[in-house]
Design a protein around this motif. Structure first.
Motif, PDB file in Angstrom:
ATOM      1  N   GLN A  86     -27.019 -40.618  -1.940  1.00 42.66           N
ATOM      2  CA  GLN A  86     -25.805 -40.933  -1.202  1.00 42.66           C
ATOM      3  C   GLN A  86     -26.180 -41.262   0.242  1.00 42.66           C
ATOM      4  OE1 GLN A  86     -22.233 -38.509  -2.694  1.00 42.66           O
ATOM      5  NE2 GLN A  86     -23.939 -37.116  -3.117  1.00 42.66           N
ATOM      6  N   SER A  87     -25.295 -41.960   0.942  1.00 47.33           N
ATOM      7  CA  SER A  87     -25.638 -42.473   2.271  1.00 47.33           C
ATOM      8  C   SER A  87     -26.048 -41.375   3.248  1.00 47.33           C
ATOM      9  CB  SER A  87     -24.465 -43.278   2.833  1.00 47.33           C
ATOM     10  OG  SER A  87     -23.291 -42.488   2.890  1.00 47.33           O
ATOM     11  N   ALA A  88     -25.414 -40.198   3.146  1.00 44.96           N
ATOM     12  CA  ALA A  88     -25.716 -39.121   4.078  1.00 44.96           C
ATOM     13  C   ALA A  88     -27.130 -38.569   3.917  1.00 44.96           C
ATOM     14  CB  ALA A  88     -24.696 -37.983   3.913  1.00 44.96           C
ATOM     15  N   ASP A  89     -27.791 -38.920   2.801  1.00 41.61           N
ATOM     16  CA  ASP A  89     -29.136 -38.409   2.544  1.00 41.61           C
ATOM     17  C   ASP A  89     -30.213 -39.166   3.306  1.00 41.61           C
ATOM     18  OD1 ASP A  89     -28.271 -36.461   0.671  1.00 41.61           O
ATOM     19  OD2 ASP A  89     -28.207 -37.979  -0.914  1.00 41.61           O
ATOM     20  N   LEU A  90     -29.851 -40.247   3.982  1.00 39.37           N
ATOM     21  CA  LEU A  90     -30.852 -41.113   4.619  1.00 39.37           C
ATOM     22  C   LEU A  90     -31.746 -40.349   5.580  1.00 39.37           C
ATOM     23  CD1 LEU A  90     -32.134 -43.826   5.360  1.00 39.37           C
ATOM     24  CD2 LEU A  90     -30.277 -44.174   6.988  1.00 39.37           C
ATOM     25  N   THR A  91     -31.140 -39.615   6.504  1.00 40.42           N
ATOM     26  CA  THR A  91     -31.933 -38.959   7.547  1.00 40.42           C
ATOM     27  C   THR A  91     -32.323 -37.529   7.181  1.00 40.42           C
ATOM     28  OG1 THR A  91     -29.884 -38.324   8.684  1.00 40.42           O
ATOM     29  CG2 THR A  91     -30.953 -40.362   9.385  1.00 40.42           C
ATOM     30  N   SER A  92     -32.050 -37.130   5.943  1.00 41.68           N
ATOM     31  CA  SER A  92     -32.420 -35.777   5.541  1.00 41.68           C
ATOM     32  C   SER A  92     -33.377 -35.841   4.357  1.00 41.68           C
ATOM     33  CB  SER A  92     -31.173 -34.959   5.211  1.00 41.68           C
ATOM     34  OG  SER A  92     -30.365 -35.625   4.250  1.00 41.68           O
ATOM     35  N   LYS A  93     -32.850 -35.803   3.154  1.00 38.79           N
ATOM     36  CA  LYS A  93     -33.691 -35.759   1.963  1.00 38.79           C
ATOM     37  C   LYS A  93     -34.625 -36.965   1.870  1.00 38.79           C
ATOM     38  CE  LYS A  93     -30.202 -33.317  -0.833  1.00 38.79           C
ATOM     39  NZ  LYS A  93     -29.068 -33.380   0.114  1.00 38.79           N
ATOM     40  N   PRO A 108     -23.225 -37.602  20.932  1.00 46.72           N
ATOM     41  CA  PRO A 108     -22.431 -37.894  19.738  1.00 46.72           C
ATOM     42  C   PRO A 108     -20.944 -37.863  20.039  1.00 46.72           C
ATOM     43  CG  PRO A 108     -23.297 -35.669  19.633  1.00 46.72           C
ATOM     44  CD  PRO A 108     -23.949 -36.320  20.814  1.00 46.72           C
ATOM     45  N   GLY A 109     -20.214 -38.760  19.415  1.00 45.96           N
ATOM     46  CA  GLY A 109     -18.790 -38.863  19.682  1.00 45.96           C
ATOM     47  C   GLY A 109     -18.018 -37.605  19.376  1.00 45.96           C
ATOM     48  N   GLN A 125     -31.921 -33.082  13.618  1.00 51.71           N
ATOM     49  CA  GLN A 125     -30.896 -33.584  12.705  1.00 51.71           C
ATOM     50  C   GLN A 125     -31.235 -33.217  11.269  1.00 51.71           C
ATOM     51  OE1 GLN A 125     -27.999 -35.013  13.368  1.00 51.71           O
ATOM     52  NE2 GLN A 125     -27.475 -35.285  11.217  1.00 51.71           N
ATOM     53  N   LEU A 126     -32.499 -33.304  10.924  1.00 54.81           N
ATOM     54  CA  LEU A 126     -32.926 -32.982   9.566  1.00 54.81           C
ATOM     55  C   LEU A 126     -32.753 -31.503   9.257  1.00 54.81           C
ATOM     56  CD1 LEU A 126     -36.228 -35.073   9.315  1.00 54.81           C
ATOM     57  CD2 LEU A 126     -33.977 -35.681   8.452  1.00 54.81           C
ATOM     58  N   THR A 127     -33.101 -30.648  10.203  1.00 55.62           N
ATOM     59  CA  THR A 127     -33.113 -29.210   9.932  1.00 55.62           C
ATOM     60  C   THR A 127     -31.812 -28.505  10.276  1.00 55.62           C
ATOM     61  OG1 THR A 127     -34.095 -28.793  12.123  1.00 55.62           O
ATOM     62  CG2 THR A 127     -35.609 -29.084  10.255  1.00 55.62           C
ATOM     63  N   LYS A 128     -31.079 -29.030  11.273  1.00 56.46           N
ATOM     64  CA  LYS A 128     -29.885 -28.326  11.733  1.00 56.46           C
ATOM     65  C   LYS A 128     -28.622 -29.184  11.753  1.00 56.46           C
ATOM     66  CE  LYS A 128     -32.465 -25.188  14.816  1.00 56.46           C
ATOM     67  NZ  LYS A 128     -32.586 -24.690  16.210  1.00 56.46           N
ATOM     68  N   GLY A 129     -28.752 -30.442  11.399  1.00 58.26           N
ATOM     69  CA  GLY A 129     -27.620 -31.355  11.522  1.00 58.26           C
ATOM     70  C   GLY A 129     -26.379 -30.898  10.789  1.00 58.26           C
ATOM     71  N   ALA A 130     -26.532 -30.469   9.541  1.00 56.87           N
ATOM     72  CA  ALA A 130     -25.380 -30.034   8.745  1.00 56.87           C
ATOM     73  C   ALA A 130     -24.709 -28.817   9.370  1.00 56.87           C
ATOM     74  CB  ALA A 130     -25.819 -29.723   7.320  1.00 56.87           C
ATOM     75  N   TRP A 143     -22.356 -25.401  21.028  1.00 58.65           N
ATOM     76  CA  TRP A 143     -22.970 -26.352  20.110  1.00 58.65           C
ATOM     77  C   TRP A 143     -24.373 -26.726  20.588  1.00 58.65           C
ATOM     78  CZ3 TRP A 143     -24.392 -31.504  21.009  1.00 58.65           C
ATOM     79  CH2 TRP A 143     -24.678 -32.273  19.868  1.00 58.65           C
ATOM     80  N   LYS A 144     -24.514 -26.959  21.865  1.00 57.03           N
ATOM     81  CA  LYS A 144     -25.830 -27.305  22.417  1.00 57.03           C
ATOM     82  C   LYS A 144     -26.817 -26.169  22.235  1.00 57.03           C
ATOM     83  CE  LYS A 144     -24.370 -30.662  25.939  1.00 57.03           C
ATOM     84  NZ  LYS A 144     -24.325 -30.942  27.407  1.00 57.03           N
ATOM     85  N   ALA A 145     -26.352 -24.942  22.427  1.00 56.22           N
ATOM     86  CA  ALA A 145     -27.235 -23.781  22.299  1.00 56.22           C
ATOM     87  C   ALA A 145     -27.722 -23.585  20.868  1.00 56.22           C
ATOM     88  CB  ALA A 145     -26.514 -22.522  22.773  1.00 56.22           C
ATOM     89  N   LYS A 146     -26.949 -24.061  19.904  1.00 56.57           N
ATOM     90  CA  LYS A 146     -27.310 -23.927  18.499  1.00 56.57           C
ATOM     91  C   LYS A 146     -28.273 -25.028  18.037  1.00 56.57           C
ATOM     92  CE  LYS A 146     -23.044 -21.610  17.034  1.00 56.57           C
ATOM     93  NZ  LYS A 146     -23.696 -20.397  16.480  1.00 56.57           N
ATOM     94  N   GLY A 147     -28.623 -25.923  18.931  1.00 59.66           N
ATOM     95  CA  GLY A 147     -29.530 -27.014  18.591  1.00 59.66           C
ATOM     96  C   GLY A 147     -29.034 -28.371  19.028  1.00 59.66           C
ATOM     97  N   GLY A 148     -27.789 -28.445  19.479  1.00 59.15           N
ATOM     98  CA  GLY A 148     -27.228 -29.717  19.889  1.00 59.15           C
ATOM     99  C   GLY A 148     -27.944 -30.341  21.075  1.00 59.15           C
ATOM    100  N   GLU A 149     -28.374 -29.517  22.016  1.00 54.91           N
ATOM    101  CA  GLU A 149     -29.086 -30.038  23.181  1.00 54.91           C
ATOM    102  C   GLU A 149     -30.402 -30.677  22.756  1.00 54.91           C
ATOM    103  OE1 GLU A 149     -30.343 -31.101  26.952  1.00 54.91           O
ATOM    104  OE2 GLU A 149     -28.354 -30.523  26.251  1.00 54.91           O
TER     105      GLU A 149
END
Length: 535
Positions: A115-122, A252-253, A474-479, A509-515
């Motif tokens: 599926q499209s969402a898998d591009l930058t992960s799996k 990110p928007g 994004q791969l490890t914490k994006g979801a 959000w930044k403290a959780k990995g967003g930054e």
């Protein structure tokens, strides 16, 4: 907002129509201008001995009633391609879990659909591990693959190599649609801003827009994860990296000023009971039903993929229902237009083990290319043997009604035609404007889709600078980051957290990995000339 450059491009002159699939007739030699993305290989092409039978395994997700693995369509594929085809069709709701387990097992099918969402992960993760076959040398050998634009293919490059075949999807998104008959009953105009949209939603809730004398309607149909996001321009799109922070970095928007405006509006509407009351828990199917059951008056639409069955149900309830699309709003910075899509909806890969047999790879690509072949409207009938084969033959898989092919309702669940089993069943047109979506609809959806197409044909589109950019965070914490921000914004809409906490929420959000995500994405972003991505 401090911004160096906004990528905004004119839309193509016309937009699309229903997805059409067919068999390759071998006479399609044309290529979109600038579409070839891969240098032609100088190696000797593999020879596929057609007399040799290959066993081919395939796994993909399936929407609707899943046909059995030995349906008539499978037998037709086996006969046409001299293969022993073993498709594994998995219900879409459980596919992510199944795919994750399959990849982790180390033993994957010959063909796997993502599926499209898998591009930058799996996909990115396992491509780096060498799980898939590089496909660069094959692209120019197949008509439907040659048509894929460079900017689409480039999103699938890992360490410079191409490991996937993207499935066609137009580059436009969704827009807000409104019950026009309700607007007319209340003497209201089509909104041109979020403030006007809010007033319409409140009026639909309080002023009996269907004139039945009952308090049984409300404004916006919306479900969990704030879906749909009612994005009326790239400025407000939660997935667009459009805004910049005080350091001049793209952000990110979903944490931007536009998103805050939308969340604030939705919070105001929640207080007025003007959005779906249980939006925090309602799934997508039931969100659709809120609108198509005639309860809510505001939802989303797009030329491709609106449900004729849902609309038929609504028209039985209210035969006088009319609809209108809302043009993109003019943003505070003066921009007006939507985020351009990535140009694909899913993709398939071929396993590295399978890639050791190039003749088998070519047989697989023959099958994939068949499902991606585009037919013009005049070729969609029983007189075209390729089209007739794909849909399981006239009188069995489909009927011709008033000169148009109509797939029988039992065809897909009973597996009566090859289309139900092919790994890629979405035709790739030579030009977006070649596709005629209107054939999929009856009134009033046909008129609504036509109006949206006209709007999209003159619109400007914003190219996301993060397309094809991969971040380790994004791969490890994006979801988890997305879930956190959606949960907190849901609380704000429901009045469980004040909008005044916006900056505090962003800091959390930044403290959780967003930054770190922002740092990594901006380090990878390379601002390109507009023509390069859209040539």
């Amino acid at each position: 907002m401090n911004r160096k450059k906004v990528w905004i491009y004119p839309a193509m002159t016309a937009l699309l129509a229903t997805s059409v699939i067919g068999c390759s007739s071998g006479d399609d030699k044309k290529t979109d201008t600038g579409a070839t993305a891969t240098p032609t290989s100088t190696s000797t092409p593999a020879v596929d001995d057609k007399t040799k039978k290959h066993t081919i395994t395939m796994m993909r997700y399936f929407t609707g009633d899943v046909p059995g693995p030995e349906g008539r369509g499978v037998k037709m594929i086996n006969e046409k391609f001299n293969v022993d085809y073993k498709p594994n069709l998995v219900p879409q709701g459980t596919y992510d879990e199944k795919l994750t387990a399959t990849l982790a097992s180390g033993s994957i099918p010959d063909i796997t659909v993502f599926q499209s969402a898998d591009l930058t992960s799996k996909y990115n993760k396992f491509a780096k591990q060498g799980a898939f076959t590089p496909l660069d040398e094959y692209i120019d050998q197949y008509p439907s693959l040659k048509r894929i634009p460079k900017f689409v293919l480039d999103q699938f490059r890992v360490n410079g190599k191409l490991y996937a075949i993207p499935q066609y999807y137009p580059k436009f998104g969704f827009t807000t649609i409104i019950r026009k008959d309700w607007l007319d009953n209340l003497g209201l105009s089509v909104p041109t801003s979020y403030e006007e949209l809010k007033k319409v939603a409140v009026a639909f809730t309080k002023n009996d827009p269907d004139k039945n004398g009952k308090n049984d309607t409300y404004g916006m149909a919306i479900g969990k994860d704030i879906n749909p996001p009612f994005t009326q321009g790239a400025y407000w799109d939660p997935t667009a990296w459009y805004h910049k922070d005080t350091q001049g970095r793209f952000i990110p928007g979903i944490i931007g000023a536009g998103r805050k405006e939308v969340v604030t509006m939705l919070a105001d509407l929640y207080k007025e009971n003007a959005i779906t009351r249980d939006f925090a828990s309602i799934d997508w199917a039931n969100t659709n039903k809120e609108f198509y059951s005639g309860i809510a008056g505001i939802f989303i639409g797009t030329p491709r993929g609106m449900s004729q069955a849902y609309m038929d149900g609504l028209m039985k309830i209210n035969p006088q229902a009319k609809f209108v699309n809302v043009e993109q709003f003019k943003a505070p910075d003066g921009s007006q237009g939507m985020l351009a899509g990535t140009g694909f909806i899913g993709f398939e890969v071929i396993s590295a083990e399978t890639g050791k047999d190039k003749a088998k790879v070519k047989r697989i690509l023959d099958i994939i290319d068949t499902g991606r072949t585009f037919f013009t409207d005049d070729k969609k009938n029983e007189k075209n043997p390729d089209y007739d084969w794909l849909y399981g033959n006239v009188g069995t898989g489909y009927d011709m009604t008033n000169g148009l092919p109509v797939v029988r309702k039992e065809s897909a669940p009973q597996g009566l035609y090859p289309l139900a089993y092919l790994p890629d069943a979405i035709a790739w047109p030579e030009k977006d404007s070649d596709v005629n979506y209107l054939l999929a609809y009856q009134e009033p959806l046909k008129t609504l889709a036509s109006d949206i197409i006209k709007s999209y044909s003159t619109m400007k589109y914003y190219a996301n600078p993060t397309n094809a950019v991969v971040s380790e965070t994004q791969l490890t914490k994006g979801a988890d980051l997305t879930k956190f921000i959606n949960d907190e914004q849901t609380k704000m809409i429901a009045g469980q957290r004040p909008i005044a906490d916006w900056d505090k929420m962003v800091d959390e959000w930044k403290a959780k990995g967003g930054e770190q995500l922002i740092k990594e994405m901006n380090a990878e972003i390379k601002i390109k000339d507009a023509k390069e991505g859209w040539n």
